[in-house]
Design an enzyme around this catalytic site. Structure first.
Site, PDB file in Angstrom:
ATOM      1  N   GLU A   1      -5.963 -10.129  -2.822  1.00  0.00           N
ATOM      2  CA  GLU A   1      -6.771 -10.123  -1.593  1.00  0.00           C
ATOM      3  C   GLU A   1      -8.250  -9.908  -1.921  1.00  0.00           C
ATOM      4  O   GLU A   1      -8.927  -9.091  -1.303  1.00  0.00           O
ATOM      5  CB  GLU A   1      -6.297  -9.015  -0.639  1.00  0.00           C
ATOM      6  CG  GLU A   1      -4.831  -9.071  -0.268  1.00  0.00           C
ATOM      7  CD  GLU A   1      -4.420  -7.943   0.673  1.00  0.00           C
ATOM      8  OE1 GLU A   1      -5.308  -7.362   1.347  1.00  0.00           O
ATOM      9  OE2 GLU A   1      -3.213  -7.628   0.731  1.00  0.00           O
TER      10      GLU A   1
ATOM     11  N   GLU B   1       0.808  -1.227   0.000  1.00  0.00           N
ATOM     12  CA  GLU B   1       0.000   0.000   0.000  1.00  0.00           C
ATOM     13  C   GLU B   1       0.841   1.277   0.000  1.00  0.00           C
ATOM     14  O   GLU B   1       0.541   2.243   0.693  1.00  0.00           O
ATOM     15  CB  GLU B   1      -0.982  -0.028   1.177  1.00  0.00           C
ATOM     16  CG  GLU B   1      -1.917  -1.228   1.113  1.00  0.00           C
ATOM     17  CD  GLU B   1      -2.850  -1.349   2.312  1.00  0.00           C
ATOM     18  OE1 GLU B   1      -2.788  -0.481   3.204  1.00  0.00           O
ATOM     19  OE2 GLU B   1      -3.637  -2.309   2.353  1.00  0.00           O
TER      20      GLU B   1
END
Length: 408
Positions: free
Chosen positions: A279, A173
């Site tokens: 994910e 991220e």
């Protein structure tokens, strides 16, 4: 050339408005083509692409330490998936909550479990840029001590599991957060990939990010910004030959915009790197049936794209439930989402089959090309079964199937 898609829920006249934040750019609109698609037409495009996929397409789900003591969970999971990611067991805050006291016990046990069942593992994650998930002792370090701690972390986990994983999420991220870059300089993340390559050069190194395909309103992680970050990483001295991969989380909080998903992956594919959905889940606020319907739409779209190399669902089960999307109840009865997974597995050819040899010990089956594991059992055997892995490859490019003759 701009390429993309729009989901429009009304009919009538429309105006297209183009805007750029770069004031030096002139925008010209020429030969605009708008093509409406019905749901059936869109799905037919997916079906055409699916026919080109190999059976060995990696499809899996995250797991956590709870599976280690739950036989029913183990049986349900291992009968379905070929790849996994550990939900939290390889994250720094789990491995070193207190400075100098490393703990890889759960990660070791999960990796051993995966190996026993021939399930590939993605390493998640070496470093996470979000300050909300940085241990207090790490956050309080001076830049000099932080650099030492980060280098120790990278060396510790990557040396320990070198050569045992199919991927590393080196930085998580980084398009939304920049804790390490704010402390160590703008090129800090790129330097982490340099260090990672020197430790485990044979394993693909991923930048893992969210909202790149999920939400076109998030400017931070749009495909162009993702590619820009990849160029920064590659531009760091010594990084020109990195083995990189594109990791797209896929946490969908809104109904999926399928044209945007497809267009985003098309743009990212220009980097000529493996693309993984790492994910994938759908928020549970839509209701069980709508959640399952959205999951099916997304999975079909992703699996149909020729540049998507693998998909991992974010559905690890714990006593309190799942992060956002479970596939079963606590007794491992499929929920609607689990039924979607089983239906698509069967369509994609990844389901298992059973058979009995003839009196001469022969068993014949027609198999799609891909990776297989055969288990042989007999009442006289002392062990439950004998397992052998093999790959079915084509000797005729016109055929997608090969006949296997097994002698026991």
């Amino acid at each position: 050339m701009l390429k993309g898609g729009l989901n429009v829920n009304v009919s009538g006249l429309a105006e297209l408005y183009f805007e750029s934040k770069n004031t030096s750019v002139e925008i010209w609109a020429d030969s605009i083509s708008l093509q409406p698609f019905t749901q059936d037409q869109w799905s037919s495009h997916q079906d055409q692409s699916i026919e080109k996929k190999k059976l060995s397409f990696p499809f899996g789900s995250a797991i956590n330490k709870n599976i280690l003591t739950n036989t029913a969970y183990q049986n349900w999971f291992t009968s379905r998936f070929t790849v996994t990611t550990f939900e939290n067991e390889m994250k720094w805050y789990t491995n070193e909550p207190v400075p100098g006291q490393e703990n890889y016990k759960d990660a070791d046990a999960l990796l051993q479990f995966a190996k026993q069942h021939s399930i590939a593992v993605r390493g998640h994650t070496v470093l996470w840029e979000d300050p909300n998930y940085i241990q207090g002792w790490v956050a309080s370090l001076s830049p000099r001590d932080l650099a030492i701690a980060v280098d120790k972390r990278i060396n510790s986990i990557m040396s320990k599991y070198k050569g045992q994983l199919i991927a590393w999420d080196v930085v998580n991220e980084n398009l939304h957060s920049s804790f390490f870059e704010s402390k160590l300089g703008q090129s800090a993340s790129a330097s982490f990939y340099n260090r990672a390559q020197r430790i485990d050069a044979a394993t693909t190194l991923f930048l893992n990010e969210y909202n790149t395909i999920e939400d076109n309103r998030d400017d931070l992680s749009k495909p162009d910004n993702y590619l820009r970050k990849l160029r920064e990483i590659r531009g760091f001295p010594g990084n020109n030959n990195l083995t990189l991969g594109i990791g797209l989380q896929g946490h969908f909080s809104n109904p999926p915009n399928l044209p945007y998903i497809r267009a985003s992956i098309d743009i990212l594919a220009s980097a000529s790197l493996p693309i993984w959905i790492t994910e994938l889940d759908v928020a549970n606020n839509f209701g069980e049936q709508a959640q399952a319907e959205y999951l099916e739409q997304i999975l079909r779209e992703l699996h149909a794209h020729p540049k998507v190399s693998g998909i991992v669902l974010w559905s690890a089960l714990a006593p309190g439930g799942c992060y956002r999307m479970c596939l079963t109840d606590d007794n491992f009865n499929n929920l609607a989402t689990g039924n979607v997974v089983d239906k698509l597995r069967q369509e994609w050819g990844s389901n298992s089959s059973e058979g009995t040899t003839d009196t001469n010990g022969f068993f014949e089956a027609s198999l799609f090309h891909g990776d297989y594991k055969v288990k042989i059992s007999h009442p006289t055997m002392t062990s439950p079964f004998l397992a052998q892995s093999f790959k079915v490859v084509s000797t005729d490019h016109r055929s997608e199937q090969t006949t296997l003759l097994l002698k026991v």
